[in-house]
Design an enzyme around this catalytic site. Structure first.
Site, PDB file in Angstrom:
ATOM      1  N   HIS A 281       0.833  -1.205   0.000  1.00 25.53           N
ATOM      2  CA  HIS A 281       0.000   0.000   0.000  1.00 25.53           C
ATOM      3  C   HIS A 281       0.871   1.261   0.000  1.00 25.53           C
ATOM      4  CE1 HIS A 281      -3.505   2.496   1.218  1.00 25.53           C
ATOM      5  NE2 HIS A 281      -2.539   3.232   1.745  1.00 25.53           N
ATOM      6  N   GLU A 282       1.760   1.357   0.962  1.00 29.84           N
ATOM      7  CA  GLU A 282       2.568   2.580   1.078  1.00 29.84           C
ATOM      8  C   GLU A 282       3.477   2.739  -0.133  1.00 29.84           C
ATOM      9  OE1 GLU A 282       1.774   4.787   3.086  1.00 29.84           O
ATOM     10  OE2 GLU A 282       0.574   3.562   4.447  1.00 29.84           O
TER      11      GLU A 282
ATOM     12  N   HIS B 189       1.867   4.625  -2.822  1.00 31.27           N
ATOM     13  CA  HIS B 189       1.955   6.089  -2.694  1.00 31.27           C
ATOM     14  C   HIS B 189       3.317   6.584  -3.210  1.00 31.27           C
ATOM     15  CE1 HIS B 189      -1.755   6.584  -0.524  1.00 31.27           C
ATOM     16  NE2 HIS B 189      -1.356   5.944   0.546  1.00 31.27           N
TER      17      HIS B 189
ATOM     18  N   GLU C 259      -6.146   7.602  -1.764  1.00 34.44           N
ATOM     19  CA  GLU C 259      -5.835   6.231  -1.355  1.00 34.44           C
ATOM     20  C   GLU C 259      -6.042   5.215  -2.485  1.00 34.44           C
ATOM     21  OE1 GLU C 259      -4.336   5.502   1.344  1.00 34.44           O
ATOM     22  OE2 GLU C 259      -4.481   7.522   2.165  1.00 34.44           O
TER      23      GLU C 259
ATOM     24  N   TYR D 120     -10.953   6.594   2.887  1.00 32.46           N
ATOM     25  CA  TYR D 120     -10.389   5.239   2.745  1.00 32.46           C
ATOM     26  C   TYR D 120     -11.416   4.299   2.115  1.00 32.46           C
ATOM     27  CZ  TYR D 120      -6.153   6.318   5.296  1.00 32.46           C
ATOM     28  OH  TYR D 120      -4.957   6.852   5.666  1.00 32.46           O
TER      29      TYR D 120
HETATM   30 ZN   LIG Z   1      -2.457   5.268   2.227  1.00 34.95          ZN
END
Ligand SMILES: [Zn+2]
Length: 688
Positions: free
Chosen positions: A473-474, A477, A502, A612
């Site tokens: 997930h990170e 980004h 997100e 989210y």
């Molecule tokens: Zn995030």
């Protein structure tokens, strides 16, 4: 499906010459941080003074918009050099100096955002200039600056502006303190091995000693979550859950109340009925009513699922109490939730997380993850040996576009917990990818900061599957930061609508639930074996485990956030307790104050935590409509389309436009609802 023409995955490189310089530095002393902060403020203020004092007839694109945009590029980089160390520096003195710098700079940000003289010249420019003489992104920049000016009340009487300015200054200081309090929290509980029954040996061995027969359990994630999941002593779980949700209770509760009041005051001065409506104007959702409907409808749909899951958990609890000779109180307590949700995974889905993690050593996961991202997005990563970083654990990678060989950016990985370090997982944009004053492109640099399980003397860092998911997930980004090719720093990287931000990284979470990618990022840390087929199948099936309760909890948090920002005097702890009971059916532990530990409320997600869930609508739609059809690993075309339609624009386009290009139609809720184990009503109108 054939990708839309405008989405073609070519021409990803900017025409502008690229400067590969990393302008960041991490060798400043506490004193230098203080001095450079003053210098940066003076330098930047000079630009604003110049723009704001121009005669109106001298106002031009170059003297106004470009001057401000250029100042923003160097200011952003310098500011990050000064304020990022508060989250990651191993030295307490430097963290303190960096927090102080952040406070000064935040105050300065407020001052500059409230410059009516500058605003008036931008308004004048907008009236005078031929729009078609500007590039589309410059028009967007101009319109955005005017919008932000109005959102700061620069069109209102001077005394209202003064009130707004003073509130904004207070708000930014309060937010910094709220999160600093949480990061600096060093609470620990001394517990015996007996009290820690059920936890695996490697976990116990990783704990520091606290006296003769006690071990030190901190409230950092790598201690808290495994304990709540695996410790079979209810009293220990109760103590630890209580301590976790009492972190910074006194100081942060006071801050939170003040934040909520001040935000409501400011929004009212600006003519909005609530702070949520003020914030949401800039998001895809547009109003608090739309958010309320989205959350309520989802809660309603998930309710039966939640009831079923609670019944299963109660049965498991009853059986466990009988087995261990404990009193059965007939209800689910807050400290039971994760423990029995984990049991559901272990018993109903037969996934043994402790066995599973032996297949996810950090090195193997990192190697697999990086290779998947490289192939998917047409990129090449190289580790930079001997790079200057802020701690010995940190690594720096250089990222090239594989087709052209051009450097597009760099990223730092800082993966393990340390005292005083930022406590969650997040991606920090450090050097925006955008055009510099001379028209050359500045490469984007970002840092991923996380708190994964550390190596022990006997074993390497072994990741829980949910840690692998967080990692994916990170890193999503990070890729968003690096692949964006905006012209203006204001639209670089993840500067998109907050309720869309997100989606790109959530979409990449899907890779940790698919067979081939999982095999690529796993290998037993001792034997080198691949994950047994059976365990892999069970893991993939277990994605549906606890969906009802997990998502209802997300709804509780989103609704607490909305409640605090749509009412003028809501008590955070009471509001949380009420919604937990009502929606989740599990009471909050008396005496705790979860909202005082809820960093998002002071971390730029105020009135936006719903984002989210909201962005999952898009992440699931993108995944199922394109990647699942065209290939999660070998779908080269879809990967490049994703890079060019979704990541490349940064915030230079509206999310709805990017989505339509990538999907070939407007987004739908179907894939999202199916992923939650819900039925799709075909008569339903398209989502959002
Ligand atoms: Zn995030």
């Amino acid at each position: 499906m054939k990708p839309p023409a405008a989405c073609a995955g070519d021409a990803l490189d900017t025409a502008a010459p690229c400067s590969e310089v990393n302008y960041l530095r991490w060798d400043l002393s506490a004193q230098q941080i203080g001095e450079l902060t003053v210098e940066l403020i003076e330098q930047t203020k000079r630009v604003y003074d110049q723009v704001g004092s121009q005669k109106f007839e001298d106002v031009s694109y170059e003297s106004t918009l470009k001057a401000l945009a250029d100042a923003e590029v160097s200011y952003t980089v310098q500011r990050n050099i000064l304020d990022f160390p508060q989250h990651v520096s191993p030295s307490k003195d430097i963290r303190t100096a960096s927090t102080e710098a952040d406070k000064k700079l935040s105050e300065f940000d407020v001052e500059m955002s409230m410059r009516q003289d500058v605003y008036q010249r931008i308004v004048w420019l907008q009236e005078k200039i031929q729009k078609d003489s500007l590039r589309p992104e410059a028009v967007r920049y101009l319109e955005r600056l005017i919008k932000l000016g109005r959102r700061n009340g620069l069109h209102l009487p001077k005394d209202t502006q003064e009130k707004i300015k003073s509130i904004k200054k207070k708000l930014s200081l309060l937010c910094i303190d709220f999160n600093k309090n949480l990061n600096e929290d060093t609470t620990f509980l001394p517990l015996t091995r007996e009290e820690l029954g059920g936890l695996p040996e490697d976990f116990l061995n990783s704990l520091e000693k606290a006296g003769d027969d006690k071990l030190k359990v901190t409230l950092k994630y790598p201690h808290y979550f495994p304990l709540l999941k695996k410790c079979h002593v209810p009293e220990t779980r109760r103590k630890v859950e209580e301590a976790f949700n009492c972190r910074c209770k006194q100081e942060n509760c006071a801050i939170l109340r003040e934040l909520v009041t001040l935000r409501a005051q400011k929004s009212s001065l600006l003519g909005f009925s609530t702070h949520a409506d003020y914030v949401l104007e800039m998001n895809m959702a547009k109003s608090s009513q739309v958010v309320a409907t989205f959350l309520d409808e989802l809660a309603q749909k998930l309710k039966p699922l939640g009831e079923q899951e609670r019944a299963v958990i109660l049965e498991l609890k009853k059986a466990e109490c009988e087995k261990r000779g404990l009193d059965f109180d007939g209800r689910i307590n807050a400290w039971d939730m994760r423990y029995y949700m984990n049991q559901v995974e272990e018993t109903r889905y037969s996934v043994d997380q402790n066995l599973l993690k032996e297949y996810f050593p950090m090195q193997v996961v990192t190697k697999g993850l990086l290779s998947i991202y490289q192939e998917l997005l047409g990129l090449t990563f190289n580790l930079e040996e001997n790079a200057t970083v802020w701690h010995e654990d940190v690594k720096l990678y250089c990222v090239r576009d594989s087709a052209s060989g051009k450097v597009i950016g760099k990223f730092y990985l800082d993966l393990y917990p340390r005292e005083g370090k930022y406590g969650h997982a997040a991606c920090f944009g450090l050097q925006p990818g955008c055009l510099r004053q001379d028209g050359s492109r500045q490469i984007a640099i970002a840092a991923m900061v996380a708190n994964f399980t550390k190596p022990t003397p006997d074993a390497p860092s072994l990741l829980q599957h949910d840690e692998v998911e967080t990692y994916f997930h990170e890193f999503g980004h990070v890729m968003h930061q690096l692949c964006s090719q905006a012209e203006f720093a204001m639209f670089s990287g993840t500067h998109v609508e907050r309720d869309f931000v997100e989606a790109p990284s959530q979409m990449l979470e899907n890779w940790v639930w698919e067979k081939e990618p999982l095999l690529r990022m796993s290998q037993h840390y001792r034997t080198g074996d691949t994950i047994p087929q059976e365990l892999l199948d069970k893991l993939i099936k277990s994605r549906q485990a606890n969906t009802g309760l997990f998502n209802l909890r997300q709804i509780v948090l989103a609704k607490v956030d909305q409640a605090l920002h749509t009412q003028t005097s809501a008590d955070p702890a009471e509001e949380y307790a009420r919604l937990c009971q009502e929606i989740l059916g599990v009471p909050a532990t008396p005496g705790t104050n979860m909202p005082a530990t809820f960093g998002h409320l002071a971390g730029g997600y105020d009135a936006q935590y719903y984002g989210y869930l909201w962005s999952e609508v898009y992440s699931m739609d993108m995944f199922h409509t394109r990647f699942k059809q065209e290939g999660v690993l070998n779908g080269k075309q879809v990967g490049m389309d994703y890079r060019s339609c979704i990541l490349r624009p940064g915030g230079s386009q509206d999310a709805s436009v990017m989505l339509k290009l990538f999907l070939g139609r407007d987004p739908k809720q179907d894939a999202f609802l199916l992923s939650k184990g819900l039925q799709v009503d075909s008569s339903e109108p398209p989502a959002c």
